[in-house]
Design an enzyme around this catalytic site. Structure first.
Site, short mmCIF file in Angstrom:
data_model
loop_
_atom_site.label_atom_id
_atom_site.label_comp_id
_atom_site.label_asym_id
_atom_site.label_seq_id
_atom_site.Cartn_x
_atom_site.Cartn_y
_atom_site.Cartn_z
N ASP A 209 41.81 57.39 35.29
CA ASP A 209 40.79 58.44 35.24
C ASP A 209 40.22 58.59 33.82
O ASP A 209 40.98 58.62 32.84
CB ASP A 209 41.44 59.77 35.67
CG ASP A 209 40.43 60.89 35.81
OD1 ASP A 209 39.51 60.75 36.64
OD2 ASP A 209 40.55 61.90 35.09
N GLU A 270 38.27 53.84 35.04
CA GLU A 270 37.02 54.57 35.21
C GLU A 270 36.48 54.75 33.80
O GLU A 270 36.86 55.69 33.10
CB GLU A 270 37.25 55.93 35.87
CG GLU A 270 35.94 56.64 36.15
CD GLU A 270 36.01 58.17 36.11
OE1 GLU A 270 35.18 58.80 36.76
OE2 GLU A 270 36.87 58.73 35.41
C1 NOJ Z 1 36.87 61.87 36.92
C2 NOJ Z 1 37.19 62.11 38.36
O1 NOJ Z 1 36.64 61.07 39.13
C3 NOJ Z 1 36.64 63.48 38.70
O2 NOJ Z 1 36.69 63.72 40.07
C4 NOJ Z 1 37.43 64.50 37.92
O3 NOJ Z 1 36.89 65.78 38.14
C5 NOJ Z 1 37.37 64.21 36.42
N1 NOJ Z 1 37.62 62.81 36.14
C6 NOJ Z 1 38.41 64.99 35.68
O4 NOJ Z 1 39.67 64.44 35.84
#
Ligand code: NOJ
Length: 537
Positions: A209, A270
Site C-alpha cells: 500500500d 502501489e
Molecule cells: C491506498 C488504498 O488503496 C486506499 O484504499 C487507502 O485508503 C489508502 N491507501 C490509505 O491506506
C-alpha cells in the site's frame, strides 16, 4: 559467525505475465450473514475465480482493524480479523486456491497503522513512551500551528495535535492512521518480521500500500503552491511531495526483496506517482518485482490520451508494470468510459488491449461482469472521505459495491443479512454471474475467452518488446511477438496489417478477410496472429 550470503535475486518467477484478480473482500461474498464479505465468502467462490483463468488473487486488507478506512487502518499485522474468518479461513482459502494453481497475495500497509494499534496506543502515552519513535512527531510551528503546510490525501492538515505531549503526529490519510517513521531501523525490522511471518505461512506475495509514501522530507519544508495550469496528476504529486515519492524510498525495499525471494513471493507496489519513470525507480532485481501503473485507472475513453500513456509506460516499465483498469479507489472502467452498454463495451476493449502489454493485467472483481459503479442512495455513504470537505479523493463507494452473484437470491447472493454497502440501485439480473455464465456474448464469457486465449500466446508472452503501429487517428495498434493488436476508438473501419488470423476480439464486430484486411467495429479490440504464424493451426 558471518551472516550467510544473501540468496540470488530472481528476475523472473511465477508472476511473470501473471494475471491478477483483485478481491475487495468486504464486498465479494458474505459467508456469515453479518452483511460484510469475508474469507469464507471468497472460499465459496473459488470455482468462479478458477473458471475465470486468473493466476493470482490479491485480497484487500483482512488484518484486524477498527475499519475507519475499511482495513487500511491496521491494528494487528500478525493475524486475520475475526470478522474476516480468522486464521482458519486464511488457511482454508490459501489451500483451496493453491489446489487450483492460483496464488494468494494480500495487502500490507507499511506507511501507517491504526491509532488503535498497540504501538500507537503506547506512543501516545508521552514523549518517552515505548514505540514513541515508531511514529512521526514534530513540535508545533512557532505560531503553535502544524509544523508544515502539508495536506493529507483525505483532506485537511496532515498533522494532528496531541494535547498530552504538545506535539503533532503526521498522517498522510486520516488522523486515525498515524504514519510510521521508516527512518527508524526498529520499524524496518518490525516489517521484515511481518513479511517473513506471512511468507512462512504460505502467502505468495504482498501488494504494498502507498509504496512511495514511507518517508517525509527531512528538512520539513513547506510545499509550494500548485500552479493553476499544472495538470491534475502532476499537481497532486507536487502537493504531496513533502511525504510521498521521496528519493530515498525505493532503497527501503532491498531487505523486503531478499525476504520475498527466499520464499518465491511477489512484491507488487502501489506506487502512486504520475510519471512512469518515477514508478519504474521502485522496480529492479533488488527492489520491488512489480508496480501498478495507476494513471491507467484514471483515463477516459480517449485514443490519444491512452496511446500516450501506454507508449510512455511500456517504455519505462520494461515489462514490470501491473495494469489496472479499475480499483477500489477509482471509478470502474465501464463508468469512466461513458457508462451503459457503451461503457461496458469500451471497458472490454481496454482490457483486451492492456492484457497484451508486457507485464501484468489486474482485474477488479466485478469488472469481468462489465459492472458500472453502483449507485448509492444518499445517506448510505461508507467511504471515510465522504463528508471531509475538499479532498484529493472523491467518494470511492461506487466501485466498492457488493458483487452480484445471482438475482434469484437475497441481495443477489452477496449476503443473507443487510449489506454493509448497498448493491447499487442500478444493478440488474443481467449483471450477475449466474446470468452471464452461460451467455457467450457476456462480459464474463468474453473475459474468460480472452484469458484462455492469452495463456496460449506463448510467442507473445515470450517477449517484452512492443512495436507500436501507426494506423491512423482512431486506431491504437501494437505488435508483440507474433501477435498484432488493434483497438478501434472510432467508427467501424477496415485495416490492413498483413496476412493474419483472428485470435479473439472484445466484441462480435471483427472479421478477418484475406482480401479486404481486418474490419473492426467501434470500441473493439482484436488480437490477431500475424503472417508468419498463420499457417500453423
Ligand atoms: C491506498 C488504498 O488503496 C486506499 O484504499 C487507502 O485508503 C489508502 N491507501 C490509505 O491506506
Amino acid at each position: 559467525m558471518d551472516d550467510p550470503p544473501p540468496p540470488p535475486t530472481t528476475t523472473t518467477g511465477w508472476w511473470s505475465g501473471a494475471v491478477g484478480y483483485q478481491v475487495y473482500v468486504r464486498s465479494f461474498a458474505d459467508s456469515t450473514g453479518d452483511g460484510v464479505g469475508d474469507l469464507g465468502g471468497v472460499l465459496a467462490h473459488v470455482d468462479h475465480i478458477a473458471d475465470l483463468g486468473v493466476d493470482y488473487v490479491w485480497l484487500n486488507p483482512v488484518f484486524p482493524s477498527p475499519g475507519l478506512d475499511h482495513g487500511y487502518d491496521v491494528s494487528d499485522y500478525t493475524t486475520i480479523a475475526d470478522e474476516m474468518g480468522g486464521m482458519p479461513a486464511f488457511e482454508a482459502l490459501r489451500d483451496a486456491l493453491h489446489d487450483n494453481g492460483i496464488r494468494l497475495v494480500m495487502d500490507v500497509v507499511p506507511g501507517h497503522t491504526s491509532s488503535a494499534h498497540p504501538w500507537f496506543v503506547s506512543a501516545r502515552r508521552g514523549r518517552d513512551a515505548p514505540h514513541r519513535d515508531f511514529f512521526v512527531w514534530r513540535d508545533p510551528a512557532p505560531d503553535g500551528g502544524p509544523p508544515t503546510n502539508w495536506e493529507s490525501v483525505f483532506g485537511g492538515s496532515a498533522w494532528e495535535y496531541d494535547e498530552r505531549s504538545g506535539q503533532y503526529w503526521m498522517h498522510r490519510f486520516l488522523p486515525d492512521q498515524p504514519d510510521l517513521d521508516w527512518r527508524n531501523p526498529a520499524v524496518r525490522a518490525a516489517f521484515d518480521d511481518i513479511l517473513s511471518l506471512w511468507f512462512e505461512r504460505g502467502l505468495d506475495g504482498f501488494r504494498v500500500d502507498v509504496a512511495q509514501g514511507l518517508l517525509a522530507d527531512p528538512e520539513w519544508a513547506d510545499v509550494p503552491d500548485v500552479p493553476p495550469d499544472m495538470p491534475r496528476a502532476q499537481g497532486n504529486d507536487l502537493r504531496l511531495s513533502g511525504f510521498m515519492g521521496r528519493p530515498e524510498t525505493p532503497a527501503l525495499y532491498r531487505s523486503w526483496r531478499r525476504i520475498a525471494d527466499r520464499h518465491d513471493a511477489l512484491l507488487l507496489g502501489e506506487v502512486a506517482l504520475s510519471s512512469p519513470e518515477a514508478v519504474a525507480a521502485y522496480l529492479s532485481d533488488d527492489l520491488l518485482h512489480r508496480a501498478f501503473f495507476l494513471p491507467l485507472q484514471h483515463t477516459g475513453w480517449n485514443r490519444d490520451e491512452i496511446a500516450e500513456m501506454l507508449v510512455g509506460a511500456v517504455a519505462a516499465g520494461g515489462g514490470r508494470f501491473a495494469w489496472p483498469q479499475s480499483s477500489h479507489d477509482d471509478p470502474r472502467a465501464a463508468t469512466r468510459f461513458g457508462g451503459g452498454a457503451t461503457g461496458t463495451r469500451r471497458a472490454l476493449a481496454f482490457l483486451h488491449l492492456v492484457a497484451t502489454l508486457p507485464g501484468n493485467p489486474v482485474i477488479l472483481a466485478g469488472d469481468e461482469l462489465g459492472l458500472e459503479n453502483g449507485l448509492i442512495p444518499a445517506g448510505l455513504a461508507q467511504d471515510p472521505v465522504s463528508g471531509r470537505g475538499e479532498t484529493l479523493v472523491a467518494s470511492r463507494d461506487g466501485s466498492r459495491t457488493p458483487m452480484p452473484w445471482d438475482a434469484e437470491r437475497p441481495n443477489m447472493g452477496f449476503t443473507t443479512g443487510t449489506p454493509w454497502l448497498p448493491l447499487g440501485a442500478n444493478r440488474a439480473a443481467a449483471d450477475t454471474v449466474a446470468h452471464q455464465r452461460d451467455d457467450p456474448g457476456s462480459p464474463l464469457q468474453r473475459t474468460r475467452r480472452l484469458l484462455e486465449t492469452r495463456r496460449g500466446l506463448t510467442g507473445m508472452l515470450a517477449t517484452d518488446d512492443v512495436t507500436w503501429l501507426d494506423l491512423g487517428p482512431d486506431l491504437l495498434g501494437l505488435r508483440r511477438g507474433d501477435v498484432v493488436v488493434v483497438c478501434n476508438f472510432g467508427p467501424s473501419t477496415t485495416v490492413d496489417v498483413g496476412r493474419c488470423r483472428l485470435l479473439v476480439a472484445s466484441s462480435d464486430d471483427a472479421v478477418v478477410d484475406d482480401r479486404d484486411g481486418v474490419s473492426i467495429g467501434r470500441d473493439t479490440t482484436v488480437l490477431l496472429r500475424a503472417a508468419e504464424a498463420v499457417t500453423s493451426p
